[in-house]
Design an enzyme around this catalytic site. Structure first.
Site, PDB file in Angstrom:
ATOM      1  N   GLY A 137       0.833  -1.209   0.000  1.00  0.00           N
ATOM      2  CA  GLY A 137       0.000   0.000   0.000  1.00  0.00           C
ATOM      3  C   GLY A 137       0.860   1.249   0.000  1.00  0.00           C
ATOM      4  O   GLY A 137       0.634   2.189  -0.775  1.00  0.00           O
ATOM      5  N   HIS A 138       1.892   1.268   0.861  1.00  0.00           N
ATOM      6  CA  HIS A 138       2.806   2.419   0.879  1.00  0.00           C
ATOM      7  C   HIS A 138       3.550   2.527  -0.456  1.00  0.00           C
ATOM      8  O   HIS A 138       3.765   3.628  -0.977  1.00  0.00           O
ATOM      9  CB  HIS A 138       3.867   2.261   1.973  1.00  0.00           C
ATOM     10  CG  HIS A 138       3.334   2.207   3.368  1.00  0.00           C
ATOM     11  ND1 HIS A 138       3.303   1.049   4.112  1.00  0.00           N
ATOM     12  CD2 HIS A 138       2.815   3.173   4.155  1.00  0.00           C
ATOM     13  CE1 HIS A 138       2.803   1.318   5.305  1.00  0.00           C
ATOM     14  NE2 HIS A 138       2.500   2.582   5.365  1.00  0.00           N
ATOM     15  N   GLY A 142      -2.780   7.172   1.642  1.00  0.00           N
ATOM     16  CA  GLY A 142      -3.662   6.044   1.333  1.00  0.00           C
ATOM     17  C   GLY A 142      -5.089   6.350   1.771  1.00  0.00           C
ATOM     18  O   GLY A 142      -5.308   6.921   2.843  1.00  0.00           O
ATOM     19  N   ASP A 182      -7.088   5.061   5.202  1.00  0.00           N
ATOM     20  CA  ASP A 182      -7.315   5.955   6.343  1.00  0.00           C
ATOM     21  C   ASP A 182      -8.152   7.131   5.841  1.00  0.00           C
ATOM     22  O   ASP A 182      -7.658   8.250   5.710  1.00  0.00           O
ATOM     23  CB  ASP A 182      -5.969   6.429   6.910  1.00  0.00           C
ATOM     24  CG  ASP A 182      -5.158   5.250   7.427  1.00  0.00           C
ATOM     25  OD1 ASP A 182      -5.636   4.563   8.329  1.00  0.00           O
ATOM     26  OD2 ASP A 182      -4.059   5.003   6.891  1.00  0.00           O
ATOM     27  N   LEU A 211      -4.526  -3.953   2.992  1.00  0.00           N
ATOM     28  CA  LEU A 211      -3.174  -4.068   3.547  1.00  0.00           C
ATOM     29  C   LEU A 211      -2.997  -3.048   4.666  1.00  0.00           C
ATOM     30  O   LEU A 211      -3.416  -1.904   4.559  1.00  0.00           O
ATOM     31  CB  LEU A 211      -2.123  -3.817   2.469  1.00  0.00           C
ATOM     32  CG  LEU A 211      -2.045  -4.823   1.325  1.00  0.00           C
ATOM     33  CD1 LEU A 211      -0.728  -4.637   0.564  1.00  0.00           C
ATOM     34  CD2 LEU A 211      -2.161  -6.254   1.799  1.00  0.00           C
ATOM     35  N   SER A 212      -2.383  -3.501   5.754  1.00  0.00           N
ATOM     36  CA  SER A 212      -2.161  -2.628   6.909  1.00  0.00           C
ATOM     37  C   SER A 212      -1.011  -3.199   7.716  1.00  0.00           C
ATOM     38  O   SER A 212      -0.849  -4.428   7.802  1.00  0.00           O
ATOM     39  CB  SER A 212      -3.426  -2.614   7.776  1.00  0.00           C
ATOM     40  OG  SER A 212      -3.123  -2.118   9.061  1.00  0.00           O
ATOM     41  N   ARG A 245      -0.975  -3.335  10.709  1.00  0.00           N
ATOM     42  CA  ARG A 245      -1.565  -4.078  11.824  1.00  0.00           C
ATOM     43  C   ARG A 245      -1.920  -5.518  11.478  1.00  0.00           C
ATOM     44  O   ARG A 245      -2.151  -6.329  12.385  1.00  0.00           O
ATOM     45  CB  ARG A 245      -2.828  -3.379  12.305  1.00  0.00           C
ATOM     46  CG  ARG A 245      -2.489  -2.081  12.977  1.00  0.00           C
ATOM     47  CD  ARG A 245      -3.728  -1.301  13.224  1.00  0.00           C
ATOM     48  NE  ARG A 245      -3.357  -0.042  13.844  1.00  0.00           N
ATOM     49  CZ  ARG A 245      -3.933   0.475  14.897  1.00  0.00           C
ATOM     50  NH1 ARG A 245      -4.931  -0.151  15.475  1.00  0.00           N
ATOM     51  NH2 ARG A 245      -3.547   1.608  15.383  1.00  0.00           N
TER      52      ARG A 245
HETATM   53  O1  PAF Z   1      -0.854   7.271   7.998  1.00  0.00           O
HETATM   54  C1  PAF Z   1       0.236   7.324   8.601  1.00  0.00           C
HETATM   55  O2  PAF Z   1       1.110   6.479   8.427  1.00  0.00           O
HETATM   56  C2  PAF Z   1       0.478   8.454   9.596  1.00  0.00           C
HETATM   57  O3  PAF Z   1      -0.702   8.801  10.261  1.00  0.00           O
HETATM   58  C3  PAF Z   1       1.119   9.689   8.957  1.00  0.00           C
HETATM   59  C4  PAF Z   1       0.224  10.337   7.916  1.00  0.00           C
HETATM   60  C5  PAF Z   1       2.442   9.313   8.307  1.00  0.00           C
HETATM   61  C6  PAF Z   1       1.400  10.748  10.032  1.00  0.00           C
HETATM   62  O4  PAF Z   1       2.237  10.263  11.025  1.00  0.00           O
END
Ligand code: PAF
Length: 280
Positions: free
Chosen positions: A34-35, A147, A150, A184-185, A187
């Site tokens: 996801g990132h 993403g 959130d 995907l997370s 967690r």
């Molecule tokens: O979504 C995240 O990983 C965090 O909340 C962020 C946006 C990097 C801020 O710390």
């Protein structure tokens, strides 16, 4: 990829590289596909790609275990190199907040942050907006990528950028899912094998609600109650399941045409969130 730990060294390198456009992806590390989808978008659209990894203490509540948050720097660095990241910014807490984080100026978006995750995690979104505003000031990106998993976080950051006239273009990038539908997370790594087989029910539940809404169902209360019951019976402890206006995040009315179904539920001690946007 160059890595910087101080604001001064980062800004000096970015100053030297000035000329093209800069795409920025703020993260807390423990990177997954996801990132990397965010990094890929930034790479495709900008000359310079900056990623930050900072596990932000300001967005963790007293009962949330900041120390247990997974730190996987070696794997993250090699994934970022493969994804074409140019610059990794990895400050420590003192670098961003000095030695008294509690005295830090806060950036707070009042309305969008009080319900849903904001109700369960008081102060969380103030920590997010404060660190994102600060990172924007440090990096000064042309565009930033977040993403949409959130969704509440993205809505709040969008409001902050608009209210404070921050000169950055925001992009919300679609959630990356496993073939089971599970979003995907970071967690997901906390789930036991048994919980992992249950977890896709979260997305299945909001997808069923989405189908009902698309078919013209407008009894939002009945849809959310049935959804919560379905999750409970399977072993989840639902935190919230709501149908909201996709922009204001207020409870949906029958006149709303752009909706978002928002859900958070615990599997054991792991809190999972997901959402589905739908136009009716
Ligand atoms: O979504 C995240 O990983 C965090 O909340 C962020 C946006 C990097 C801020 O710390």
């Amino acid at each position: 990829m160059q890595t910087f730990k101080t604001i001064e060294s980062l800004q000096s390198a970015l100053g030297d590289a000035a000329g093209g456009t800069l795409g920025f992806v703020p993260t807390m590390g423990n990177l997954h596909a996801g990132h990397l989808a965010l990094v890929a978008r930034a790479r495709a659209e900008h000359d310079l790609v900056v990623v930050s990894i900072f596990v932000n203490p300001l967005q963790f509540g007293a009962n949330e275990d900041l120390d247990a948050y997974p730190r996987t720097l070696d794997a993250d660095s090699s994934a970022l190199i493969d994804a074409g990241c140019d610059v990794l910014f990895m400050p420590c807490a003192e670098e961003l907040y000095g030695d008294n984080m509690k005295a830090s100026t806060l950036v707070r978006v009042p309305e969008l942050g009080t319900d849903y995750c904001g109700a369960s995690r008081p102060g969380h979104f103030d920590g997010v907006t404060t660190v994102v505003a600060k990172l924007f000031n440090i990096v000064q990106p042309d565009a930033a990528y977040f993403g949409l998993k959130d969704y509440q976080q993205f809505s709040i950051i969008r409001k902050m950028v608009s209210d404070l006239a921050m000169p950055v273009i925001l992009h919300g990038v679609d959630t990356v899912r496993e073939t089971s539908g599970l979003a995907l997370s970071s967690r997901n790594g906390y789930l036991t094998p048994e919980q992992k087989t249950l977890a896709p029910l979260l997305y299945q539940t909001i997808s069923s609600i989405g189908e009902a809404l698309a078919a013209g169902e407008q009894d939002f209360m009945r849809l959310t109650q049935t959804g919560k019951q379905r999750l409970q019976e399977a072993g989840f402890q639902p935190d919230y399941l709501a149908i909201a206006n996709a922009t204001s995040l207020r409870p949906a009315t029958k006149e709303d045409t752009h909706l978002v179904i928002l859900v958070a539920a615990f599997l054991g001690s792991t809190r999972l969130i997901d959402n589905l946007r739908i136009s009716v």
